[in-house]
Write a protein that holds these residues in place. Structure first.
Motif, PDB file in Angstrom:
ATOM      1  N   GLU A  46       0.665  -1.161   0.169  1.00  0.00           N
ATOM      2  CA  GLU A  46       0.186   0.070   0.045  1.00  0.00           C
ATOM      3  C   GLU A  46       1.004   1.320  -0.179  1.00  0.00           C
ATOM      4  O   GLU A  46       0.680   2.064  -0.731  1.00  0.00           O
ATOM      5  N   THR A  47       1.957   1.305   0.806  1.00  0.00           N
ATOM      6  CA  THR A  47       2.695   2.648   0.890  1.00  0.00           C
ATOM      7  C   THR A  47       4.137   2.456   0.600  1.00  0.00           C
ATOM      8  O   THR A  47       4.513   1.485   0.616  1.00  0.00           O
ATOM      9  N   MET A  48       4.592   3.406   0.099  1.00  0.00           N
ATOM     10  CA  MET A  48       6.025   3.641  -0.417  1.00  0.00           C
ATOM     11  C   MET A  48       6.912   3.121   0.776  1.00  0.00           C
ATOM     12  O   MET A  48       7.979   2.139   0.522  1.00  0.00           O
ATOM     13  N   GLU A  49       6.782   3.624   1.855  1.00  0.00           N
ATOM     14  CA  GLU A  49       7.365   3.406   3.055  1.00  0.00           C
ATOM     15  C   GLU A  49       7.621   1.860   3.232  1.00  0.00           C
ATOM     16  O   GLU A  49       8.745   1.567   3.619  1.00  0.00           O
ATOM     17  N   ARG A  50       6.322   1.205   3.439  1.00  0.00           N
ATOM     18  CA  ARG A  50       6.493  -0.174   3.587  1.00  0.00           C
ATOM     19  C   ARG A  50       7.016  -1.122   2.430  1.00  0.00           C
ATOM     20  O   ARG A  50       7.556  -1.900   2.791  1.00  0.00           O
ATOM     21  N   ALA A  51       6.778  -0.693   1.160  1.00  0.00           N
ATOM     22  CA  ALA A  51       7.306  -1.333   0.072  1.00  0.00           C
ATOM     23  C   ALA A  51       9.043  -1.368   0.221  1.00  0.00           C
ATOM     24  O   ALA A  51       9.613  -2.175  -0.135  1.00  0.00           O
ATOM     25  N   VAL A  52       9.426  -0.154   0.353  1.00  0.00           N
ATOM     26  CA  VAL A  52      11.010   0.017   0.381  1.00  0.00           C
ATOM     27  C   VAL A  52      11.507  -0.835   1.527  1.00  0.00           C
ATOM     28  O   VAL A  52      12.401  -1.534   1.407  1.00  0.00           O
ATOM     29  N   ALA A  53      10.781  -0.795   2.874  1.00  0.00           N
ATOM     30  CA  ALA A  53      11.398  -1.544   3.875  1.00  0.00           C
ATOM     31  C   ALA A  53      11.223  -2.978   3.540  1.00  0.00           C
ATOM     32  O   ALA A  53      12.322  -3.711   3.856  1.00  0.00           O
ATOM     33  N   ARG A  54      10.066  -3.549   3.029  1.00  0.00           N
ATOM     34  CA  ARG A  54      10.003  -4.888   2.909  1.00  0.00           C
ATOM     35  C   ARG A  54      10.935  -5.411   1.642  1.00  0.00           C
ATOM     36  O   ARG A  54      11.475  -6.485   1.763  1.00  0.00           O
ATOM     37  N   ALA A  55      11.027  -4.650   0.484  1.00  0.00           N
ATOM     38  CA  ALA A  55      11.954  -5.180  -0.496  1.00  0.00           C
ATOM     39  C   ALA A  55      13.365  -5.064   0.154  1.00  0.00           C
ATOM     40  O   ALA A  55      14.169  -6.184  -0.394  1.00  0.00           O
ATOM     41  N   ALA A  56      13.821  -3.980   0.589  1.00  0.00           N
ATOM     42  CA  ALA A  56      15.129  -3.870   1.219  1.00  0.00           C
ATOM     43  C   ALA A  56      15.344  -5.242   2.161  1.00  0.00           C
ATOM     44  O   ALA A  56      16.501  -5.770   2.013  1.00  0.00           O
ATOM     45  N   ALA A  57      14.434  -5.606   2.944  1.00  0.00           N
ATOM     46  CA  ALA A  57      14.900  -6.745   3.927  1.00  0.00           C
ATOM     47  C   ALA A  57      14.871  -8.143   3.333  1.00  0.00           C
ATOM     48  O   ALA A  57      15.727  -8.624   3.455  1.00  0.00           O
ATOM     49  N   ASP A  58      14.122  -8.065   2.005  1.00  0.00           N
ATOM     50  CA  ASP A  58      14.181  -9.255   1.359  1.00  0.00           C
ATOM     51  C   ASP A  58      15.246  -9.588   0.408  1.00  0.00           C
ATOM     52  O   ASP A  58      15.677 -10.528   0.052  1.00  0.00           O
ATOM     53  N   ALA A  59      15.817  -8.382   0.003  1.00  0.00           N
ATOM     54  CA  ALA A  59      16.703  -8.491  -1.336  1.00  0.00           C
ATOM     55  C   ALA A  59      18.026  -9.204  -0.814  1.00  0.00           C
ATOM     56  O   ALA A  59      18.555  -8.978   0.125  1.00  0.00           O
ATOM     57  N   GLN A  60      18.796  -9.944  -1.783  1.00  0.00           N
ATOM     58  CA  GLN A  60      19.911 -10.520  -1.765  1.00  0.00           C
ATOM     59  C   GLN A  60      20.824 -10.104  -2.532  1.00  0.00           C
ATOM     60  O   GLN A  60      20.518  -9.404  -3.521  1.00  0.00           O
ATOM     61  N   PRO A  61      22.138 -10.309  -2.414  1.00  0.00           N
ATOM     62  CA  PRO A  61      23.202  -9.818  -3.475  1.00  0.00           C
ATOM     63  C   PRO A  61      23.119 -10.239  -4.585  1.00  0.00           C
ATOM     64  O   PRO A  61      22.562 -11.167  -5.073  1.00  0.00           O
ATOM     65  N   GLY A  62      23.173  -8.982  -5.336  1.00  0.00           N
ATOM     66  CA  GLY A  62      23.040  -9.393  -6.903  1.00  0.00           C
ATOM     67  C   GLY A  62      21.681  -8.987  -7.389  1.00  0.00           C
ATOM     68  O   GLY A  62      21.328  -9.067  -8.580  1.00  0.00           O
ATOM     69  N   GLU A  63      20.747  -8.641  -6.487  1.00  0.00           N
ATOM     70  CA  GLU A  63      19.630  -8.109  -6.962  1.00  0.00           C
ATOM     71  C   GLU A  63      19.345  -6.752  -6.787  1.00  0.00           C
ATOM     72  O   GLU A  63      20.064  -5.984  -6.409  1.00  0.00           O
ATOM     73  N   VAL A  64      17.963  -6.220  -7.418  1.00  0.00           N
ATOM     74  CA  VAL A  64      17.851  -4.803  -7.707  1.00  0.00           C
ATOM     75  C   VAL A  64      16.623  -4.504  -7.130  1.00  0.00           C
ATOM     76  O   VAL A  64      15.678  -5.449  -7.202  1.00  0.00           O
ATOM     77  N   VAL A  65      16.430  -3.374  -6.316  1.00  0.00           N
ATOM     78  CA  VAL A  65      15.199  -2.934  -5.769  1.00  0.00           C
ATOM     79  C   VAL A  65      14.883  -1.958  -6.694  1.00  0.00           C
ATOM     80  O   VAL A  65      15.379  -0.627  -6.652  1.00  0.00           O
TER      81      VAL A  65
END
Length: 467
Positions: free
Chosen positions: A416-435
């Motif tokens: 829903e919000t950008m703040e939550r999306a950035v936080a969740r994507a950054a927490a899930d992301a692995q080396p070599g990936e792009v948010v």
């Protein structure tokens, strides 16, 4: 400022008082015209009055009998879906309608050019996607080469806010379909067509009208050189219409998906390498793969178009290559915000439609995709073939749940919000990936424009990187 010529002592209406409208009013006054200003918005009128401008109520019938022209800002519809009521009145009164682009082309050259060698030149860039990056890249290459240059139009300054021309200067203009459709004068030295995909169809009564608006830059402008992206049928048709035969090097064909054969002048990118061919042989090649400011095939197409324009202006391939490597990219267009633990954060908030989002999704191999906002007609079902690189989608805004239904089996999360999306994507992301923020939607449900949306993404990412 470029004083507008041809209206000395005559009344000229100015409809729309944003950036271009106020610049137009100043330029008209500087050229001796009598500007008559109006905007439907009381706030815009008050802002103009605070800057010393007087208003003339153009809704009154008695102001039109001696009006020499009406200059219209690009956001005001003049034909479809229906003309603005004051434009309809101008047409009924026989008052010519123009815009600031038309005024620029009729006023740019002066008698002072008789003593200039070389004389100033204009490069105009249009198309659906990539025109801002292509415009900025041409401007950047010229600056790196030490050539005097200014950039304006749909990017940067209003065209009438430009400084008077210097000897040998190159002005680079980004022109939208709204601007090319209405301008009564279009005379660039070099014109660039990047590509075509459906957009602004209500303003042009369909794809044919949209293409016709872009085509005016070439058919009525008569540029000395035409650089045409030929990865869609419209570009192929336009190149064919402009060319006098296979070896006509006044038309330079550009592609990011295919090798271009033939006896003419071509610039294309394949597997990350830019190649220039003339008269059936290769004359230059550039490895684009390591240029961070130009990721993905869509940016390689932009690089090809900018390279071709620079070559038309006499710049050497090696000089252009150095400038490409120093290009940082534009805000909100495949903009690298930073890197943490092998994860890149990319802001492509300008990807407001399906086609531009598809181009962004093809630029990286493993993506944590932030998408959503105010969805456009037709949805995002057409993106399904391009979702193979998406590890997971993080959906925001008004259309988040609609998008979730349209992306099939792609893993996703409603944030829903950008703040939550950035936080969740950054927490899930692995080396070599792009948010990657590539919304495939308008911003108006949560932000006033795509720039503010991109700035919010950037702020949140910087907070993460600084923490």
């Amino acid at each position: 400022m470029i004083p507008v010529r041809g209206y000395e002592g005559r009344k000229v209406g100015v409809l729309g008082l944003g950036r271009s409208g106020l610049a137009t009013a100043r330029a008209l006054a500087a050229g001796g015209a009598i500007p008559r200003l109006w905007d439907d918005s009381p706030e815009s009128r008050a802002r103009a009055e605070s800057q010393g401008f007087d208003m003339t109520d153009l809704t009154r019938a008695d102001v039109w009998h001696d009006m020499a022209a009406l200059i219209v800002s690009p956001g005001i519809p003049h034909l479809y879906p229906e003309p603005h009521r004051l434009i309809a009145r101008a047409m009924a009164a026989g008052v010519p309608i123009d815009n600031d682009i038309g005024l620029f082309f009729r006023s740019w050259s002066t008698e002072a050019w008789d003593d200039m060698d070389p004389t100033p030149r204009v490069v105009a860039v249009t198309g659906s996607n990539g025109k801002s990056t292509t415009t900025a890249l041409i401007h950047h290459i010229l600056k790196e080469a030490g050539r005097p240059t200014q950039m304006a139009g749909n990017i940067g300054r209003g065209v009438l806010d430009l400084d008077p021309a210097r000897e040998g200067e190159v002005v680079v203009l980004e022109l939208s379909s709204y601007q090319t459709e209405l301008a009564r004068a279009l005379t660039p030295d070099i014109a660039v067509f990047t590509n075509l995909s459906p957009d602004h169809l209500d303003r042009h009564a369909g794809l044919g009208g949209y293409f016709a608006a872009k085509r005016r830059l070439f058919s009525e402008g008569g540029p000395d050189r035409a650089i045409i992206g030929v990865d869609e049928v419209e570009g192929q048709f336009l190149a064919n219409q402009l060319s006098q035969g296979p070896g006509d090097d006044r038309v330079i064909r550009v592609s990011a998906v295919q090798k271009l054969d033939g006896a003419g002048w071509t610039v294309f990118a394949r597997r990350g390498f830019l190649s220039e061919w003339r008269k059936g042989r290769q004359v230059a090649s550039i490895d684009l793969r390591g240029i961070r400011g130009l990721p993905g095939a869509h940016n390689h197409q932009n690089a090809c178009a900018a390279y071709a324009a620079a070559r038309c202006l006499g710049l050497a391939p090696r000089l252009i290559e150095r400038a490409l490597h120093s290009f940082a990219g534009l805000p909100h267009r495949s903009q690298l915000i930073g890197e943490r633990d092998g994860v890149l954060f990319i802001n492509d908030s300008k990807a407001t439609n399906v086609d531009s989002a598809a181009r962004a999704l093809q630029a990286f191999p493993r993506i944590r995709w932030i998408a959503g906002g105010l969805g456009k007609e037709g949805g995002i079902g057409a993106l399904r073939p391009h979702l193979g690189s998406v590890v997971k989608a993080y959906l925001i805004g008004h259309s988040a749940r609609d998008f979730a239904l349209e992306i099939g089996e792609t893993p996703h999360e409603i944030c829903e919000t950008m703040e939550r999306a950035v936080a969740r994507a950054a927490a899930d992301a692995q080396p070599g990936e792009v948010v990657l923020l590539a919304p495939a939607a308008a911003s108006f449900d949560q932000y006033p424009n795509f720039e503010k949306r991109g700035e919010d993404f950037t702020r949140l990412v910087q907070k993460l990187l600084d923490g």
